[in-house]
Design an enzyme around this catalytic site. Structure first.
Site, PDB file in Angstrom:
ATOM      1  N   THR A  21       0.826  -1.213   0.000  1.00 55.98           N
ATOM      2  CA  THR A  21       0.000   0.000   0.000  1.00 55.98           C
ATOM      3  C   THR A  21       0.863   1.266   0.000  1.00 55.98           C
ATOM      4  O   THR A  21       0.664   2.169  -0.816  1.00 55.98           O
ATOM      5  CB  THR A  21      -0.908  -0.003   1.254  1.00 55.98           C
ATOM      6  OG1 THR A  21      -1.604  -1.247   1.284  1.00 55.98           O
ATOM      7  CG2 THR A  21      -1.900   1.131   1.250  1.00 55.98           C
ATOM      8  N   ARG A  53       8.452  -9.679  -2.304  1.00 54.99           N
ATOM      9  CA  ARG A  53       8.464 -11.102  -1.978  1.00 54.99           C
ATOM     10  C   ARG A  53       8.244 -11.944  -3.228  1.00 54.99           C
ATOM     11  O   ARG A  53       8.866 -12.964  -3.416  1.00 54.99           O
ATOM     12  CB  ARG A  53       7.383 -11.404  -0.946  1.00 54.99           C
ATOM     13  CG  ARG A  53       7.912 -12.247   0.167  1.00 54.99           C
ATOM     14  CD  ARG A  53       6.999 -12.453   1.305  1.00 54.99           C
ATOM     15  NE  ARG A  53       5.716 -11.807   1.260  1.00 54.99           N
ATOM     16  CZ  ARG A  53       4.899 -11.785   2.272  1.00 54.99           C
ATOM     17  NH1 ARG A  53       5.242 -12.349   3.399  1.00 54.99           N
ATOM     18  NH2 ARG A  53       3.736 -11.191   2.196  1.00 54.99           N
ATOM     19  N   LYS A 211       3.356   3.452  18.978  1.00 51.59           N
ATOM     20  CA  LYS A 211       3.446   4.884  18.657  1.00 51.59           C
ATOM     21  C   LYS A 211       3.690   5.698  19.928  1.00 51.59           C
ATOM     22  O   LYS A 211       4.472   6.658  19.923  1.00 51.59           O
ATOM     23  CB  LYS A 211       2.175   5.333  17.945  1.00 51.59           C
ATOM     24  CG  LYS A 211       2.059   4.733  16.543  1.00 51.59           C
ATOM     25  CD  LYS A 211       0.659   4.863  15.976  1.00 51.59           C
ATOM     26  CE  LYS A 211       0.571   4.350  14.543  1.00 51.59           C
ATOM     27  NZ  LYS A 211      -0.808   4.234  14.050  1.00 51.59           N
ATOM     28  N   GLY A 312      -3.154   5.355   5.327  1.00 49.15           N
ATOM     29  CA  GLY A 312      -3.482   5.390   3.905  1.00 49.15           C
ATOM     30  C   GLY A 312      -2.199   5.451   3.082  1.00 49.15           C
ATOM     31  O   GLY A 312      -1.197   5.997   3.549  1.00 49.15           O
TER      32      GLY A 312
HETATM   33  N1  LIG Z   1      -0.862   1.525   5.348  1.00 45.68           N
HETATM   34  C1  LIG Z   1      -0.838   2.536   6.196  1.00 45.68           C
HETATM   35  O1  LIG Z   1      -1.775   3.316   6.281  1.00 45.68           O
HETATM   36  C2  LIG Z   1       0.365   2.770   7.064  1.00 45.68           C
HETATM   37  C3  LIG Z   1       0.434   3.944   7.835  1.00 45.68           C
HETATM   38  C4  LIG Z   1       1.558   4.185   8.623  1.00 45.68           C
HETATM   39  C5  LIG Z   1       2.585   3.260   8.628  1.00 45.68           C
HETATM   40  N2  LIG Z   1       2.475   2.116   7.887  1.00 45.68           N
HETATM   41  C6  LIG Z   1       3.579   1.176   7.943  1.00 45.68           C
HETATM   42  O2  LIG Z   1       4.147   1.036   6.660  1.00 45.68           O
HETATM   43  C7  LIG Z   1       4.646  -0.277   6.489  1.00 45.68           C
HETATM   44  C8  LIG Z   1       4.014  -0.884   5.242  1.00 45.68           C
HETATM   45  O3  LIG Z   1       2.611  -0.858   5.363  1.00 45.68           O
HETATM   46  P1  LIG Z   1       1.650  -1.210   4.141  1.00 45.68           P
HETATM   47  O4  LIG Z   1       0.303  -0.769   4.548  1.00 45.68           O
HETATM   48  O5  LIG Z   1       2.222  -0.709   2.866  1.00 45.68           O
HETATM   49  O6  LIG Z   1       1.707  -2.795   4.178  1.00 45.68           O
HETATM   50  P2  LIG Z   1       1.421  -3.815   2.974  1.00 45.68           P
HETATM   51  O7  LIG Z   1       1.147  -5.130   3.609  1.00 45.68           O
HETATM   52  O8  LIG Z   1       0.448  -3.250   2.020  1.00 45.68           O
HETATM   53  O9  LIG Z   1       2.840  -3.841   2.251  1.00 45.68           O
HETATM   54  C9  LIG Z   1       3.947  -4.529   2.747  1.00 45.68           C
HETATM   55  C10 LIG Z   1       4.594  -5.214   1.574  1.00 45.68           C
HETATM   56  O10 LIG Z   1       5.810  -5.814   1.997  1.00 45.68           O
HETATM   57  C11 LIG Z   1       5.920  -7.041   1.311  1.00 45.68           C
HETATM   58  N3  LIG Z   1       6.833  -7.929   2.015  1.00 45.68           N
HETATM   59  C12 LIG Z   1       6.596  -8.681   3.117  1.00 45.68           C
HETATM   60  N4  LIG Z   1       7.686  -9.387   3.443  1.00 45.68           N
HETATM   61  C13 LIG Z   1       8.623  -9.078   2.528  1.00 45.68           C
HETATM   62  C14 LIG Z   1       9.947  -9.495   2.308  1.00 45.68           C
HETATM   63  N5  LIG Z   1      10.511 -10.384   3.136  1.00 45.68           N
HETATM   64  N6  LIG Z   1      10.637  -8.984   1.281  1.00 45.68           N
HETATM   65  C15 LIG Z   1      10.076  -8.090   0.442  1.00 45.68           C
HETATM   66  N7  LIG Z   1       8.796  -7.645   0.575  1.00 45.68           N
HETATM   67  C16 LIG Z   1       8.100  -8.141   1.617  1.00 45.68           C
HETATM   68  C17 LIG Z   1       4.517  -7.600   1.250  1.00 45.68           C
HETATM   69  O11 LIG Z   1       4.409  -8.560   0.222  1.00 45.68           O
HETATM   70  C18 LIG Z   1       3.712  -6.319   0.956  1.00 45.68           C
HETATM   71  O12 LIG Z   1       3.568  -6.105  -0.411  1.00 45.68           O
HETATM   72  C19 LIG Z   1       4.338  -1.012   7.801  1.00 45.68           C
HETATM   73  O13 LIG Z   1       5.433  -0.904   8.658  1.00 45.68           O
HETATM   74  C20 LIG Z   1       3.172  -0.214   8.357  1.00 45.68           C
HETATM   75  O14 LIG Z   1       3.067  -0.314   9.761  1.00 45.68           O
HETATM   76  C21 LIG Z   1       1.408   1.866   7.095  1.00 45.68           C
HETATM   77  N1  LIG Z   2      -3.512   0.519  11.481  1.00 47.58           N
HETATM   78  C1  LIG Z   2      -3.102   1.870  11.694  1.00 47.58           C
HETATM   79  C2  LIG Z   2      -2.420   2.401  10.454  1.00 47.58           C
HETATM   80  C3  LIG Z   2      -1.538   3.567  10.684  1.00 47.58           C
HETATM   81  O1  LIG Z   2      -0.421   3.253  11.449  1.00 47.58           O
HETATM   82  C4  LIG Z   2      -4.323   2.714  12.060  1.00 47.58           C
HETATM   83  O2  LIG Z   2      -5.456   2.208  12.072  1.00 47.58           O
HETATM   84  O3  LIG Z   2      -4.171   3.880  12.401  1.00 47.58           O
END
Ligand SMILES: NC(=O)c1ccc[n+]([C@@H]2O[C@H](COP(=O)([O-])OP(=O)(O)OC[C@H]3O[C@@H](n4cnc5c(N)ncnc54)[C@H](O)[C@@H]3O)[C@@H](O)[C@H]2O)c1
Ligand SMILES: N[C@@H](CCO)C(=O)O
Ligand code: NA
Length: 437
Positions: A21, A53, A211, A312
């Site tokens: 994402t 992955r 957090k 997001g």
């Molecule tokens: N989505 C949000 O709103 C949000 C907000 C703040 C922080 N974050 C943080 O951002 C990070 C990513 O979140 P996201 O929502 O994009 O997650 P996501 O699950 O959409 O993306 C993570 C990606 O990493 C890949 N992955 C997993 N293991 C792997 C490996 N060993 N090698 C290579 N790729 C690998 C997965 O296949 C996936 O595509 C997390 O640490 C999350 O806590 C997300």
């Molecule tokens: N899962 C988290 C995403 C942002 O870190 C939330 O709901 O706020």
């Protein structure tokens, strides 16, 4: 002539770990804004590779950059900065330590990792002179960590309190709006895509606790890990709790609270995540749905509130890109951003010693002497009552009590003992109270 003015500056080469994402949006912003970023940084930023992955998954990113060899990518001589948006502790921790030790600056959105291993990561960054930035890890797009680490570095922060989890805020806002219970509201949030398939990290407060640990560490120049944070989620919040809050002109929010506590001349920090009733007039009460907001109090600056999108793909990528620009600028001038600041080494106060206030709603028998029996239990535990309201003149009366501040342990014992009084038919709602009346 400085390199950045000649237009021939060496490109900053970026390894992206993860293309989900957030990662997909990082690639989009990097590509769409390449020209402007070059101007802002003084050198072009180029993607050296994207670790994924599975190579054959459909993605809107340049296929030739994809690799499954993250370990090789993070230590490649062709990489200056590693951006990590995978999440989780391992193997990410190992890769980021390797990257930092080999002099690559790191930008990460990984709150779980920072809340557990910040000390190791900062140590590795120090060993090579690399940068470690993580604005996206707390409250997504909202600029919050940079203000704490940099803008407020000359002040003394006393308290940080906020809504840092969008999923739980969405659920509590919906419960407040509809009067529905927790279970059915969670189901609705999952159906609408606001709660993840496994919502445990959010609803049980783990995400907010990570957090809170990061916020407390930065605000108070000390080390706080997720294990130091008192954590309660929202699964126990009932429709009765929400109704009781409404009856008092309050609403229920899952709060992350980090504060300095001075007792007997010794300073410590108290860090907690739990649901609490706040007045509907409090600025945090109007933060609804998936939004985040954080209140910061500092000696000289006074009160500040940071508000915006905490999650997001695009909002989180905005924070990642801001960090990427910062570390790239530092590379261009051979400078460094702020290092870990944990010199204060403050102890963490156990929750039982932390001063809190409670709201308690009871169903009691409406007969003479009930109130005095209940009041006696408060007195016995040295808990002072701020307000009492009794409603109902039938057999069942409802008694609503709000306390002054007392230690959380004394308040817990008071509630336990009151629940055992024969005149108390049911403890309908118990909830901590925050914010002035
Ligand atoms: N989505 C949000 O709103 C949000 C907000 C703040 C922080 N974050 C943080 O951002 C990070 C990513 O979140 P996201 O929502 O994009 O997650 P996501 O699950 O959409 O993306 C993570 C990606 O990493 C890949 N992955 C997993 N293991 C792997 C490996 N060993 N090698 C290579 N790729 C690998 C997965 O296949 C996936 O595509 C997390 O640490 C999350 O806590 C997300
Ligand atoms: N899962 C988290 C995403 C942002 O870190 C939330 O709901 O706020
Ligand atoms: Na942020």
């Amino acid at each position: 002539m400085p390199a950045e003015k000649s237009g021939a500056a060496k490109p900053i080469r970026v390894a992206l770990l993860g293309c989900g994402t957030v990662g997909t949006e990082v690639v989009r912003l990097l590509t769409d804004q390449a020209g402007e970023l070059t101007q802002r940084i003084g050198a072009p930023v180029e993607l050296a590779g994207i670790a994924v992955r599975r190579l054959n998954k459909e993605r809107d990113v340049p296929k030739e950059l994809l690799t499954t060899d993250a370990a090789g990518l993070v230590t490649s001589d062709d990489v200056d900065v590693v951006v990590e948006v995978i999440g989780g502790i391992e193997p990410t921790r190992t890769w980021l330590l390797d990257a930092l030790r080999s002099g690559k600056s790191v930008v990460t959105a990984n709150k779980a990792l920072l809340a557990e291993h910040a000390a190791d990561l900062f140590e590795a960054a120090d060993a090579s002179g690399a940068d470690l930035y993580f604005e996206a890890a707390v409250a997504g797009a909202i600029p919050l960590l940079r203000p704490l680490r940099e803008s407020l570095a000359g002040d003394r922060i006393t308290r940080v309190m906020g809504i840092v989890n969008g999923t739980t805020n969405f659920i509590l806002s919906a419960m407040d709006a509809t009067g529905a219970g927790y279970g059915e509201t969670l189901e609705e949030a999952s159906r609408l895509g606001y709660a993840e398939a496994d919502p445990t990290a959010d609803v049980d407060g783990f995400d907010a606790a990570s957090k809170a640990a990061i916020l407390a560490s930065l605000a108070f120049h000390t080390r706080v890990t997720a294990a130091d944070v008192h954590r309660e989620g929202i699964a126990q919040v009932s429709a009765a709790d929400i109704a009781a809050a409404k009856g008092l002109g309050r609403t229920v929010k899952l709060l992350a609270i980090c504060e300095r506590v001075v007792s007997d001349g010794t300073e410590s920090v108290a860090v907690r995540v739990h649901p609490a009733m706040i007045p509907r007039s409090h600025p945090l009460a109007s933060v609804n749905g998936a939004f985040n907001a954080v209140f910061v109090e500092a000696d000289a600056a006074g009160e500040m509130m940071f508000y915006g999108r905490g999650a997001g793909g695009a909002p989180t990528a905005s924070a990642v890109l801001g960090d990427l620009v910062a570390v790239a600028r530092n590379k261009v001038v051979s400078g460094r951003g702020p290092r870990e600041s944990a010199y204060a080494a403050l102890p963490v106060q156990p929750m039982g010693n932390t001063p809190t206030r409670y709201h308690i709603s009871l169903d009691v028998a409406d007969k003479p002497g009930v109130l005095s029996q209940v009041a006696a239990v408060f007195a016995e535990h040295d808990v002072s009552i701020a307000a009492v309201r009794q409603e109902g003149r039938t057999e069942d009366a409802s008694l609503v009590i709000v306390t002054h501040a007392a230690s959380d342990a004394a308040l817990r014992s008071t509630v336990d003992k009151i629940g055992g009084l024969p005149v108390v038919r049911e403890v309908v709602s118990v909830m901590r109270v925050e914010g002035a009346e």
